[in-house]
Design a protein around this motif. Structure first.
Motif, PDB file in Angstrom:
ATOM      1  N   ALA A   1      53.301 -16.549 -21.450  1.00 45.76           N
ATOM      2  CA  ALA A   1      53.854 -15.365 -20.784  1.00 45.76           C
ATOM      3  C   ALA A   1      53.373 -14.096 -21.488  1.00 45.76           C
ATOM      4  CB  ALA A   1      55.379 -15.432 -20.795  1.00 45.76           C
ATOM      5  N   ARG A   2      53.379 -14.123 -22.819  1.00 47.18           N
ATOM      6  CA  ARG A   2      52.901 -12.967 -23.585  1.00 47.18           C
ATOM      7  C   ARG A   2      51.439 -12.689 -23.294  1.00 47.18           C
ATOM      8  NH1 ARG A   2      49.820 -12.219 -27.676  1.00 47.18           N
ATOM      9  NH2 ARG A   2      49.578 -14.468 -28.009  1.00 47.18           N
ATOM     10  N   LYS A   3      50.626 -13.733 -23.217  1.00 46.23           N
ATOM     11  CA  LYS A   3      49.196 -13.557 -22.942  1.00 46.23           C
ATOM     12  C   LYS A   3      48.967 -12.996 -21.539  1.00 46.23           C
ATOM     13  CE  LYS A   3      47.383 -17.067 -26.109  1.00 46.23           C
ATOM     14  NZ  LYS A   3      46.714 -18.384 -26.227  1.00 46.23           N
ATOM     15  N   SER A   4      49.785 -13.421 -20.591  1.00 50.84           N
ATOM     16  CA  SER A   4      49.646 -12.895 -19.226  1.00 50.84           C
ATOM     17  C   SER A   4      49.910 -11.392 -19.199  1.00 50.84           C
ATOM     18  CB  SER A   4      50.615 -13.623 -18.294  1.00 50.84           C
ATOM     19  OG  SER A   4      50.488 -13.140 -16.979  1.00 50.84           O
ATOM     20  N   ILE A   5      50.946 -10.959 -19.934  1.00 52.34           N
ATOM     21  CA  ILE A   5      51.252  -9.531 -20.000  1.00 52.34           C
ATOM     22  C   ILE A   5      50.170  -8.777 -20.770  1.00 52.34           C
ATOM     23  CG2 ILE A   5      52.953  -7.830 -20.736  1.00 52.34           C
ATOM     24  CD1 ILE A   5      53.771  -9.626 -18.391  1.00 52.34           C
ATOM     25  N   SER A   6      49.598  -9.427 -21.793  1.00 54.04           N
ATOM     26  CA  SER A   6      48.509  -8.805 -22.555  1.00 54.04           C
ATOM     27  C   SER A   6      47.286  -8.579 -21.677  1.00 54.04           C
ATOM     28  CB  SER A   6      48.141  -9.678 -23.758  1.00 54.04           C
ATOM     29  OG  SER A   6      47.061  -9.137 -24.474  1.00 54.04           O
TER      30      SER A   6
END
Length: 397
Positions: free
Chosen positions: A339-344
């Motif tokens: 999820a963090r990578k998607s937002i990044s």
């Protein structure tokens, strides 16, 4: 001779061409006729022709592609000097202070429409043209009265299609893109539950339909932007910057929705596992909930990341390990990381789009806040990942 040829062209176009082409031919003839009256010092007749040419051009702009919109507005702008000077010479009240658009509205309403017999003496065939314009106006109102009211506030840049997002109204001309947007928003509503979450199951048909629909919007809006940039280099128009930025905003909207779908999916799965293990994770609703019919004030959305059922390890092409086969607490850590990578990824994608957007459009959608909102959300997921990672390492081995 030019006026006679223009009149013949308008007559032939009306008999063998579609409505848009016949209107364009009529507007062209009105321009030539207006210039002749202007040269002869027949100020009211010149104003009649210039104003009516602008009115026809407005209808052409509202119903065409981005290139046709730019061409129509370029045609409209050529009439501004005639409108200004003819209105002054005809002693129109306030002509020196009013803008061409304001003069056009006042003259068209008080002179041309109110006294059609007078207009018919100056402009042959006005009666039939008036019926066509009334039909077009009625169709526009029937299709979307709220949109027409909103577009009226955009002065010269009133478009036939509109998207509301982040408190701003994005008006644009391409009807095909509008249809794709409506379909994508309907698919999103079908995929999103009442709690603002998408289905945890990655293979959900409704989620897949929403992703596919917004990918089409993303691709189409990019194509419209490229087309508008190309046409603006050939046809100078004040609407070019507005249109190109509108298509960039729609592209950004689709990017945000797509990344949101991925992030919400991952977080939903992680929270389900965490609850099963006895943890009480914080709610992600404030950052990820979908608002209204496809966006409202939400910033979220780009192409969804890799499927959460598989996690790449090592270099590109290395063996993939199924997330579902990992221990549950490890899966929670991995899902929050995804999820963090998607937002990044959204952060870099949104920055490249915002860099090309006009300041006016950026203000309308509060673009300056998007980077901050993305950074806060990314940090939030990173903290949750760290929390569960610490819990994982604290387990007895």
């Amino acid at each position: 001779a030019a006026c006679k040829a223009g009149s013949q062209l308008a007559t032939v176009a009306a008999s063998i061409c579609d409505r848009r082409t016949s209107l364009a031919a009529y507007a062209y003839w009105l321009q030539i006729q207006g210039q002749m009256h202007f040269e002869l010092g027949e100020w009211e007749a010149a104003l009649d022709c210039a104003v009516l040419s602008r009115v026809v051009g407005k209808h052409l702009a509202l119903t065409g592609s981005s290139r046709q919109y730019a061409l129509a507005h370029a045609m409209i702008e050529t009439q501004d000097p005639i409108v200004r000077l003819a209105a002054y010479q005809a002693r129109v009240s306030g002509a020196q202070q009013l803008q061409p658009e304001e003069i056009t509205t006042a003259w068209y309403t008080s002179k041309i429409k109110e006294d059609p017999s007078r207009t018919e003496r100056t402009i042959a065939g006005y009666g039939k043209l008036a019926e066509t314009l009334d039909d077009l106006t009625l169709s526009a109102r029937d299709s979307d009265s709220d949109r027409s009211a909103a577009a009226a506030g955009l002065r010269d840049h009133a478009f036939a299609n509109q998207l509301e997002w982040r408190g701003g109204k994005i008006a644009f001309a391409n009807a095909g893109l509008s249809a794709l947007l409506e379909a994508a928003q309907a698919a999103l509503q079908a995929a999103v539950g009442s709690d603002g979450r998408v289905a945890d199951d990655c293979s959900s048909s409704t989620t897949a339909d929403a992703v596919a629909a917004f990918n089409k919007v993303k691709k189409a809006s990019h194509s419209c932007y490229v087309e508008e940039i190309a046409s603006s280099s050939k046809v100078a128009s004040a609407a070019s910057e507005v249109l190109s930025s509108a298509y960039l905003a729609i592209q950004l909207y689709s990017i945000c929705v797509l990344h949101a779908i991925a992030a919400v999916k991952y977080v939903g799965q992680a929270e389900t596992i965490a609850a099963k293990l006895g943890f009480a994770p914080g709610s992600s609703g404030s950052a990820l909930a979908f608002s209204g019919s496809g966006g409202g004030s939400s910033w979220l959305g780009s192409s969804a990341s890799a499927s959460p059922d598989a996690l790449a390890t090592g270099k590109s092409g290395a063996k993939r390990v199924s997330v579902s086969r990992l221990p549950e607490l490890t899966r929670t850590v991995v899902l929050y990381d995804m999820a963090r990578k998607s937002i990044s990824q959204l952060r870099s994608a949104s920055a490249s789009v915002l860099a090309k957007m006009s300041p006016g459009m950026s203000r309308a959608i509060r673009g300056h806040q998007i980077a901050e909102e993305i950074a806060v959300t990314e940090a939030y997921y990173d903290c949750l990942r760290g929390y569960y990672s610490a819990a994982l390492h604290a387990q007895p081995r």
